[in-house]
Design a protein around this motif. Sequence first.
Motif, short mmCIF file in Angstrom:
data_model
loop_
_atom_site.label_atom_id
_atom_site.label_comp_id
_atom_site.label_asym_id
_atom_site.label_seq_id
_atom_site.Cartn_x
_atom_site.Cartn_y
_atom_site.Cartn_z
N GLU A 1 48.82 31.02 43.11
CA GLU A 1 47.63 31.57 43.20
C GLU A 1 46.58 31.36 41.57
O GLU A 1 45.55 32.12 41.63
CB GLU A 1 47.56 33.11 43.50
CG GLU A 1 47.79 33.25 45.03
CD GLU A 1 48.13 34.83 45.43
OE1 GLU A 1 47.83 35.76 44.63
OE2 GLU A 1 49.08 34.85 46.45
N THR B 1 33.70 42.16 49.98
CA THR B 1 33.43 42.06 48.60
C THR B 1 33.86 43.37 47.97
O THR B 1 33.02 44.46 48.25
CB THR B 1 32.07 41.49 48.23
OG1 THR B 1 32.03 40.28 49.06
CG2 THR B 1 32.19 41.17 46.79
N ARG C 1 47.29 40.19 41.31
CA ARG C 1 46.47 39.69 42.55
C ARG C 1 45.10 40.24 42.46
O ARG C 1 44.08 39.53 42.64
CB ARG C 1 47.02 39.88 43.73
CG ARG C 1 48.26 39.00 44.11
CD ARG C 1 49.26 39.24 45.37
NE ARG C 1 49.72 38.00 45.90
CZ ARG C 1 50.89 37.82 46.59
NH1 ARG C 1 51.34 39.10 47.32
NH2 ARG C 1 51.39 36.69 47.01
N TRP C 2 45.09 41.52 42.49
CA TRP C 2 43.68 42.30 42.43
C TRP C 2 42.76 41.70 41.19
O TRP C 2 41.61 41.29 41.48
CB TRP C 2 43.72 43.83 42.47
CG TRP C 2 42.32 44.37 41.95
CD1 TRP C 2 42.27 45.02 40.63
CD2 TRP C 2 41.41 44.70 42.80
NE1 TRP C 2 41.03 45.61 40.66
CE2 TRP C 2 40.32 45.56 41.99
CE3 TRP C 2 40.90 44.56 44.20
CZ2 TRP C 2 39.19 46.13 42.51
CZ3 TRP C 2 40.02 44.85 44.71
CH2 TRP C 2 38.97 45.69 43.73
N SER D 1 42.72 42.92 51.52
CA SER D 1 41.39 43.30 51.28
C SER D 1 40.52 42.87 52.22
O SER D 1 40.74 42.07 53.33
CB SER D 1 40.67 42.83 49.92
OG SER D 1 40.80 41.37 49.90
N ASN E 1 43.29 39.05 39.44
CA ASN E 1 42.91 37.67 39.63
C ASN E 1 41.55 37.27 40.61
O ASN E 1 41.03 36.52 40.26
CB ASN E 1 44.17 36.82 40.26
CG ASN E 1 44.08 35.48 40.14
OD1 ASN E 1 43.76 34.78 39.14
ND2 ASN E 1 44.50 34.64 41.13
N GLN E 2 41.76 37.89 41.63
CA GLN E 2 40.54 38.03 42.74
C GLN E 2 39.23 38.53 41.94
O GLN E 2 38.11 37.86 42.52
CB GLN E 2 41.03 38.84 43.76
CG GLN E 2 41.89 38.03 44.85
CD GLN E 2 42.00 39.10 46.12
OE1 GLN E 2 41.43 40.05 46.38
NE2 GLN E 2 43.00 38.84 46.85
N GLN E 3 39.18 39.11 41.25
CA GLN E 3 38.16 39.75 40.47
C GLN E 3 37.54 38.92 39.18
O GLN E 3 36.74 39.05 38.77
CB GLN E 3 38.13 40.96 39.89
CG GLN E 3 38.84 42.17 40.70
CD GLN E 3 38.19 42.17 42.04
OE1 GLN E 3 36.91 42.09 41.88
NE2 GLN E 3 38.67 41.85 42.94
N SER F 1 51.44 39.32 52.15
CA SER F 1 50.87 39.88 51.00
C SER F 1 50.93 41.35 50.73
O SER F 1 51.12 42.32 51.83
CB SER F 1 49.39 39.50 50.59
OG SER F 1 48.78 39.89 49.40
N VAL G 1 40.42 47.65 50.19
CA VAL G 1 41.67 46.74 49.38
C VAL G 1 42.49 47.89 49.43
O VAL G 1 42.66 49.12 49.23
CB VAL G 1 41.16 46.49 48.00
CG1 VAL G 1 40.84 47.75 47.03
CG2 VAL G 1 42.18 45.77 47.33
#
Length: 251
Positions: free
Chosen positions: A50, A160, A24-25, A157, A27-29, A153, A141
Motif C-alpha cells: 500500500e 470520503t 492505513r488510515w 471505510s 496513509n489513506q489521508q 482488512s 471508518v
Amino acid sequence: MQLNNYDTVYFLGIGGIGMSALARWFNQQGMFVAGYDRTPTPLTSELEKEGIQIHFEDDIKLIPSQVETNKTLFVYTPAIPKNHKEFNYLKGKGYTILKRSEVLGLITKSHKTIAVAGTHGKTTTSSLITHILKVAGVNMVAFLGGVTTNYASNLISEGTANEETIVVAEADEFDRSFLKLFPDIAVITSVDPDHLDIYGNHQEVIKSFTDFTHQINKGGLLVKHESIRAIENEMDGVKVNTYGMSRGQFF
C-alpha cells in the motif's frame, strides 16, 4: 494536539493489529507513513504494497530522513522495550511520542464514535456494526482488532472522510487504553476477569469498565450485554439498553 498539524506519521511497532489500522488510515489521508517492526509478516507485506515504508532492524540510520521534523507524529506500541534504540533516540531528540490509544482518542475526538468494549467479543461485534454501516452506505471508518475475511482488512471505510464520518473503534481494556476514548455510543459485550497481570483482580476490571462508561458523551447511549450486572442500568445523561438471547431490549 491537532492531527491536521502533521503531514508525516512514524510508527514503532507498525505491524501490530491496532497500529497497522492507524497506519492505513493516515496513509489513506495522503500522509507519508513509515515505521519499524521486529519481524516481517503477511500484514506488514500488505502495508508495504500500500506504499508504506517499513524496516525490520532497530537502527536509527534506517529512520527515513523526512521523518525527523516537527510535522511528524510519532506513535509507539507499549510492546516496544525500554531499551529500544529508535524509541530512545527519538525521545532524546525531544519528539513527543504517543501511544496508539492516545492517537485513536485524537481521531475519535472529532467524530461521532461507536466504541465496542469487552473482555471477549470486541472484534466480532465491531465487525458486525461495521458491515451494517458500510452496506447501508453510511459515511464511516472502522479500526478493527482483526482482519475480516470479507473485507481482508482491519481498516474499513465508506465514503470520503470528513466531519460527518462515523468512527467505529474497538475499545481495548488492556492497560486501560479505552479510557482515552469518549464515545457517543458504547457497547460492552462482557466484563470477565481478564488481564489480571495488569488489574490484579476482577473488581479492578469492573471498576475500569465502569470508568469507561463515564467517558460516554452526554446524550449518548450505552448498550451492554444482559449478563453484565456490575454496571448500572441507569446513568445520568446517558441512555442504557441491554441486549441478549433471553432478555434485554435487543435480540
